[in-house]
Design a protein around this motif. Sequence first.
Motif, short mmCIF file in Angstrom:
data_model
loop_
_atom_site.label_atom_id
_atom_site.label_comp_id
_atom_site.label_asym_id
_atom_site.label_seq_id
_atom_site.Cartn_x
_atom_site.Cartn_y
_atom_site.Cartn_z
N ARG A 1 39.81 53.58 44.21
CA ARG A 1 40.30 53.74 45.38
C ARG A 1 41.94 53.18 45.56
O ARG A 1 41.84 51.83 44.72
CB ARG A 1 40.03 54.00 46.16
N PRO A 2 43.08 53.51 45.72
CA PRO A 2 44.08 53.04 46.21
C PRO A 2 44.00 51.42 46.61
O PRO A 2 42.49 51.18 47.92
CB PRO A 2 45.16 53.80 47.33
N TRP A 3 44.52 49.97 46.19
CA TRP A 3 44.51 49.05 46.76
C TRP A 3 44.68 48.69 48.45
O TRP A 3 44.12 48.52 49.03
CB TRP A 3 45.22 48.72 45.88
N GLU A 4 45.90 49.86 49.06
CA GLU A 4 45.62 49.54 50.60
C GLU A 4 45.22 49.68 51.05
O GLU A 4 45.20 50.08 52.17
CB GLU A 4 47.15 49.97 50.10
N ASP A 5 44.31 51.37 50.71
CA ASP A 5 43.39 52.07 51.16
C ASP A 5 41.82 51.35 51.60
O ASP A 5 41.16 51.38 52.20
CB ASP A 5 43.25 53.11 51.14
N SER A 6 41.10 50.03 50.62
CA SER A 6 40.61 49.50 50.89
C SER A 6 40.94 47.98 51.74
O SER A 6 42.09 48.23 52.40
CB SER A 6 40.66 47.59 49.62
N HIS A 7 39.95 47.89 52.76
CA HIS A 7 40.24 47.40 53.92
C HIS A 7 40.48 45.49 53.94
O HIS A 7 40.11 44.81 52.57
CB HIS A 7 38.61 46.78 54.91
N PRO A 8 41.39 44.85 54.83
CA PRO A 8 41.43 43.51 54.79
C PRO A 8 40.83 42.29 53.88
O PRO A 8 41.59 41.52 53.13
CB PRO A 8 42.77 43.40 55.54
N ALA A 9 39.44 42.43 53.99
CA ALA A 9 39.27 41.56 53.77
C ALA A 9 38.17 41.64 52.70
O ALA A 9 38.21 40.94 51.75
CB ALA A 9 38.01 41.81 54.92
N PHE A 10 38.52 42.68 51.62
CA PHE A 10 37.50 43.54 50.76
C PHE A 10 38.81 42.74 49.71
O PHE A 10 38.46 42.20 49.07
CB PHE A 10 37.48 44.60 50.54
N THR B 1 49.43 33.17 46.73
CA THR B 1 50.81 32.92 47.34
C THR B 1 51.93 33.65 46.07
O THR B 1 52.50 34.33 46.18
CB THR B 1 51.89 32.02 48.14
N ARG B 2 51.30 33.22 45.18
CA ARG B 2 51.91 32.29 44.15
C ARG B 2 52.60 33.76 42.88
O ARG B 2 52.80 34.29 42.39
CB ARG B 2 51.98 31.46 42.85
N ARG B 3 50.86 33.99 42.70
CA ARG B 3 50.10 34.90 42.37
C ARG B 3 49.55 36.48 42.64
O ARG B 3 48.92 37.40 41.87
CB ARG B 3 49.41 34.64 40.67
N TRP B 4 49.78 36.87 44.10
CA TRP B 4 49.15 37.63 44.82
C TRP B 4 49.38 39.45 43.86
O TRP B 4 48.98 39.88 43.93
CB TRP B 4 49.74 38.01 45.78
N LEU B 5 50.51 39.56 43.41
CA LEU B 5 51.00 41.00 42.79
C LEU B 5 50.57 40.86 41.55
O LEU B 5 50.39 42.21 41.53
CB LEU B 5 52.62 41.14 42.66
N THR B 6 50.22 39.85 40.78
CA THR B 6 49.46 39.93 39.15
C THR B 6 47.96 40.22 39.60
O THR B 6 48.14 41.11 38.61
CB THR B 6 49.26 38.73 38.30
N ILE B 7 47.79 39.84 40.51
CA ILE B 7 45.95 39.99 40.60
C ILE B 7 45.64 41.34 41.78
O ILE B 7 45.31 41.99 40.93
CB ILE B 7 45.43 38.94 42.15
N GLU B 8 47.22 41.74 42.25
CA GLU B 8 47.32 43.06 42.03
C GLU B 8 47.01 44.36 41.60
O GLU B 8 46.53 45.04 41.57
CB GLU B 8 48.00 43.30 43.80
N HIS B 9 47.98 44.05 40.08
CA HIS B 9 47.98 44.75 38.97
C HIS B 9 46.74 45.35 38.26
O HIS B 9 46.93 46.02 38.00
CB HIS B 9 49.50 44.18 38.64
N ILE B 10 46.17 43.79 38.24
CA ILE B 10 44.79 44.18 37.91
C ILE B 10 43.62 44.88 38.65
O ILE B 10 43.10 45.65 37.63
CB ILE B 10 44.55 42.77 37.39
N ALA B 11 44.27 44.91 39.69
CA ALA B 11 42.44 45.20 40.45
C ALA B 11 43.12 46.20 41.13
O ALA B 11 42.10 47.62 40.63
CB ALA B 11 42.98 44.69 42.13
N ARG B 12 44.33 46.59 41.12
CA ARG B 12 44.47 48.79 40.97
C ARG B 12 44.31 49.33 39.74
O ARG B 12 43.60 50.20 39.80
CB ARG B 12 45.81 49.07 41.19
N ARG B 13 44.10 48.41 38.34
CA ARG B 13 43.57 49.20 37.19
C ARG B 13 42.10 49.16 36.94
O ARG B 13 41.35 50.19 36.57
CB ARG B 13 43.71 48.44 36.45
N ILE B 14 41.18 48.03 37.73
CA ILE B 14 40.40 48.21 38.01
C ILE B 14 39.56 49.65 38.91
O ILE B 14 38.55 50.18 38.59
CB ILE B 14 39.71 46.58 38.46
N LEU B 15 39.90 49.52 40.18
CA LEU B 15 39.71 50.16 41.43
C LEU B 15 39.92 51.42 41.36
O LEU B 15 40.14 52.26 40.44
CB LEU B 15 40.18 49.27 42.58
#
Length: 474
Positions: A101-110, A85-99
Amino acid sequence: MPAPRKPFNRGGGPPSRPGRPGQRPPQQGRTRRPPPRQASARERVLELVARQTARYPDLLVTEPETNGLDRRDGALAHAIYDIITRRWLTIEHIARRILRRPWEDSHPAFRATILVGAAQILFLDRVPPHAAVSEAVDWAKDHGGLAASRAINAVLRQFVDLAGERERRPTWTDQLDELPLSDGTALVLTEPILPNDPIDRLAAATSHAPSLLRSWLRSMPLREVREVALHGIAHPPIILNTAHAQSPLPETAVPHTVPGHHVFTGTHEELLDTLTQRSDLWVQDPASSLAVGSVADLRPRVIIDPCAGLGTKTRQLQATFPDASIIASDVDRLRYATLSKVFSASNQVRVIPYERLREHAGTAELILLDVPCSNTGVLARRPEARHRFDRERLESLTGVQRQIIADSIPLLSNAGRILYSTCSLDAAENEEQAKWAARWHSLSVSRESRRRPEGGPGQPPERYTDGAYSVLIA
């Protein structure tokens, strides 16, 4: 790595194999089914984060279910979820650099599996990276199949590579290859993966929306915005309001820099025992006590608290004005039920349904309006609130706040005053509302107070405070 193309299996396990119509599996005598395996700490967090991801950014204020877990595993579940909950957007930023496809297009469980695994890899030193990856991969395989587990494994391995040996710097220096940590140090990444733009970099590093930081820039210099953003990743201490203590304090209470407050350093059980035995102590941050403290010299005989919530400021009103009659309410049914229970034995505080407040028109000499707000002054305590901020929601909130002010005016006596309070840092919810009340309702404004969040990562808990605003409108 791309996320799996097929959705995660919502049935809780891998797809079953089809059989011939009407065919029963061969039976070799009845066997007793083994009892269902209890979900581990990580699995429980994965299930919860998957539900939260599906409703993002409207995160529920909740905690992982830990019934049946031992103390150590329960603590692990809470630690993982708190980091997410505190570092969600930090992890999301890095994941977007790795993935790919767009982060929001991935399944919620993924997305949930990436969040849970990466939170441990980057921010929990005591968890071996291989353990975090292994259980995330197994959960993905059970819920999404082999392709999902392979994709999760590939993405999390890149997080492991990025964390390297988990090297630390003594302090965060705002470089492209480091993440600030709650203890004041910085995690050194193996690549400069953060944005070049200073606001975007601060947003990614501290897990705030860039739009939120830019809104703060309208009323604060960049140095203060940086300090407030860092404050949001700190672990806030438990602070007691001790201003009305009638007997010596426990040894577990350490003086805070703000008089009338102490930091509680004992265990959770000790805290519960203290609060059960002492009605003259309660948990309240110095910023929360700012509003009522600013009018302690007044002598109101009738006080109305229409937005009492769970009753923290109501208790402060009770202690500050022992000769006043206090009427408290809340429009939320669950909070109202809690409020009624808290003050069920009080001869001073009367809890009534919100719609019955009109029966007390013209009687209030003081009205406390602790209105619903964006919570931007308390993001360290309410980390889920940072994800909900946008201008449209802010406009909706300010409309609600103005309606509450207007609805409260008929409750005032001829000499009555409104004490308006928020835990927001946004002028639209604070100073602008006071100006609006003065302009449209011919009211005067005085005793305006603002407290900016103080303390933060690596600083003594005795210096920590949230942010708040209050003003007296008469």
